[in-house]
Scaffold this motif. Sequence first.
Motif, PDB file in Angstrom:
ATOM      1  N   GLU A 104       0.816  -1.211   0.000  1.00 51.45           N
ATOM      2  CA  GLU A 104       0.000   0.000   0.000  1.00 51.45           C
ATOM      3  C   GLU A 104       0.850   1.261   0.000  1.00 51.45           C
ATOM      4  O   GLU A 104       0.486   2.267  -0.605  1.00 51.45           O
ATOM      5  CB  GLU A 104      -0.932  -0.009   1.210  1.00 51.45           C
ATOM      6  N   LEU A 105       1.992   1.214   0.664  1.00 49.58           N
ATOM      7  CA  LEU A 105       2.822   2.408   0.775  1.00 49.58           C
ATOM      8  C   LEU A 105       3.489   2.782  -0.544  1.00 49.58           C
ATOM      9  O   LEU A 105       3.612   3.956  -0.866  1.00 49.58           O
ATOM     10  CB  LEU A 105       3.896   2.211   1.859  1.00 49.58           C
ATOM     11  N   PHE A 106       3.951   1.774  -1.302  1.00 53.55           N
ATOM     12  CA  PHE A 106       4.612   2.161  -2.547  1.00 53.55           C
ATOM     13  C   PHE A 106       4.624   1.099  -3.642  1.00 53.55           C
ATOM     14  O   PHE A 106       4.686   1.426  -4.828  1.00 53.55           O
ATOM     15  CB  PHE A 106       6.061   2.601  -2.277  1.00 53.55           C
ATOM     16  N   LEU A 107       4.558  -0.208  -3.289  1.00 53.07           N
ATOM     17  CA  LEU A 107       4.766  -1.201  -4.334  1.00 53.07           C
ATOM     18  C   LEU A 107       3.588  -1.311  -5.296  1.00 53.07           C
ATOM     19  O   LEU A 107       3.778  -1.607  -6.472  1.00 53.07           O
ATOM     20  CB  LEU A 107       5.072  -2.567  -3.728  1.00 53.07           C
ATOM     21  N   ALA A 108       2.372  -1.053  -4.816  1.00 56.63           N
ATOM     22  CA  ALA A 108       1.213  -1.128  -5.707  1.00 56.63           C
ATOM     23  C   ALA A 108       1.354  -0.138  -6.856  1.00 56.63           C
ATOM     24  O   ALA A 108       1.120  -0.472  -8.024  1.00 56.63           O
ATOM     25  CB  ALA A 108      -0.074  -0.857  -4.925  1.00 56.63           C
ATOM     26  N   GLU A 109       1.754   1.084  -6.533  1.00 57.32           N
ATOM     27  CA  GLU A 109       1.933   2.094  -7.572  1.00 57.32           C
ATOM     28  C   GLU A 109       3.042   1.698  -8.536  1.00 57.32           C
ATOM     29  O   GLU A 109       2.884   1.791  -9.761  1.00 57.32           O
ATOM     30  CB  GLU A 109       2.260   3.446  -6.927  1.00 57.32           C
ATOM     31  N   PHE A 110       4.156   1.236  -7.984  1.00 58.65           N
ATOM     32  CA  PHE A 110       5.264   0.842  -8.857  1.00 58.65           C
ATOM     33  C   PHE A 110       4.891  -0.350  -9.733  1.00 58.65           C
ATOM     34  O   PHE A 110       5.155  -0.356 -10.940  1.00 58.65           O
ATOM     35  CB  PHE A 110       6.501   0.494  -8.027  1.00 58.65           C
ATOM     36  N   ALA A 111       4.271  -1.387  -9.136  1.00 57.05           N
ATOM     37  CA  ALA A 111       3.981  -2.617  -9.873  1.00 57.05           C
ATOM     38  C   ALA A 111       2.993  -2.366 -11.009  1.00 57.05           C
ATOM     39  O   ALA A 111       3.154  -2.918 -12.112  1.00 57.05           O
ATOM     40  CB  ALA A 111       3.440  -3.685  -8.922  1.00 57.05           C
ATOM     41  N   THR A 112       1.973  -1.571 -10.765  1.00 54.76           N
ATOM     42  CA  THR A 112       1.006  -1.305 -11.827  1.00 54.76           C
ATOM     43  C   THR A 112       1.636  -0.487 -12.951  1.00 54.76           C
ATOM     44  O   THR A 112       1.360  -0.710 -14.133  1.00 54.76           O
ATOM     45  CB  THR A 112      -0.232  -0.591 -11.280  1.00 54.76           C
TER      46      THR A 112
END
Length: 309
Positions: A104-112
Amino acid sequence: MGIADDLMLLVEVIEAGSISAASRKTGIPKSRLSRRIEDLENNLGAHLLKRGPRNISVTEIGLTISKHGLKIRDELQAAKILAQDRHERPSGRLLVSCPIVLTELFLAEFATTFAVHYPDVQLTLDVSKGLFTPDMNHYDIAIQPSQEGLPDSDIVCQKLALAPYVLVAAPTLVDPRNKKLVLSDIENIDAVGWGADGYSSRWKLYGIEGEAELDVRLRFSTNSLKVVHTAALQGLGLARLPIRLCKRDLEAGRLFLPLPDWTPRSVSIYAIYPSRRALTRAGRVFVSELLRYIDDRSEKSVPMVTTQD
């Protein structure tokens, strides 16, 4: 054919459990494969395998020697992948695991964003709940926080970031208008326990004066840092939280730092993958761009921290 090739065949036989099974896997006739292993034993002057009627067992020296064959095979695979990188875009399946709060902090944005930029990669992000040590037989990459480092020799670690933690409290627990507090002022204070340290009631803190231990009274405990955060806001007790998770609460006064000169240990964030298996092109690009993504956020003064949730 040379000793290096025969060493790799030795690995295949040991992994398959029998010469027959290795023959089926490699496509090399059983008689020829058996002869190659015998030639290797003659060249090395050592018995590497004990042959039974149905299977084989490896001798102690055979197991030691087979590790060299494993390294040769891994290096050959890595060289092939490196050669392919010159001509190929990242593609194929990539399975990544990550704790939920870190996602939630950062990987979701990066992965998408990564998936948009590399449409030939079939990316699966497996989000875990609570404390989690991934089984690396099932994942290509795991994003894993650790306070102590990751010494396992079967794991390759790429350090991504250092996550600073702080000691926080709600104003209802400790009046922030009081004089500057010292450790003895909050000895045995109500606190929120965390599963990452086995719900210990003795916390190690670090400051300019060195290290210190603080005994607390656990009023509430959980294995989720999101719940630790909620409990701290409710005034249930002193809590240890990553800066990023409570930054806005500190700015708004919902939480404060009762002992600003003392902090819990920081947590290192790693991308890990098995050393037995070379990362694919997609995996290496994922890790390198994730590292660049984190560095860019750090340069913009956004605290790059995470949790063990």
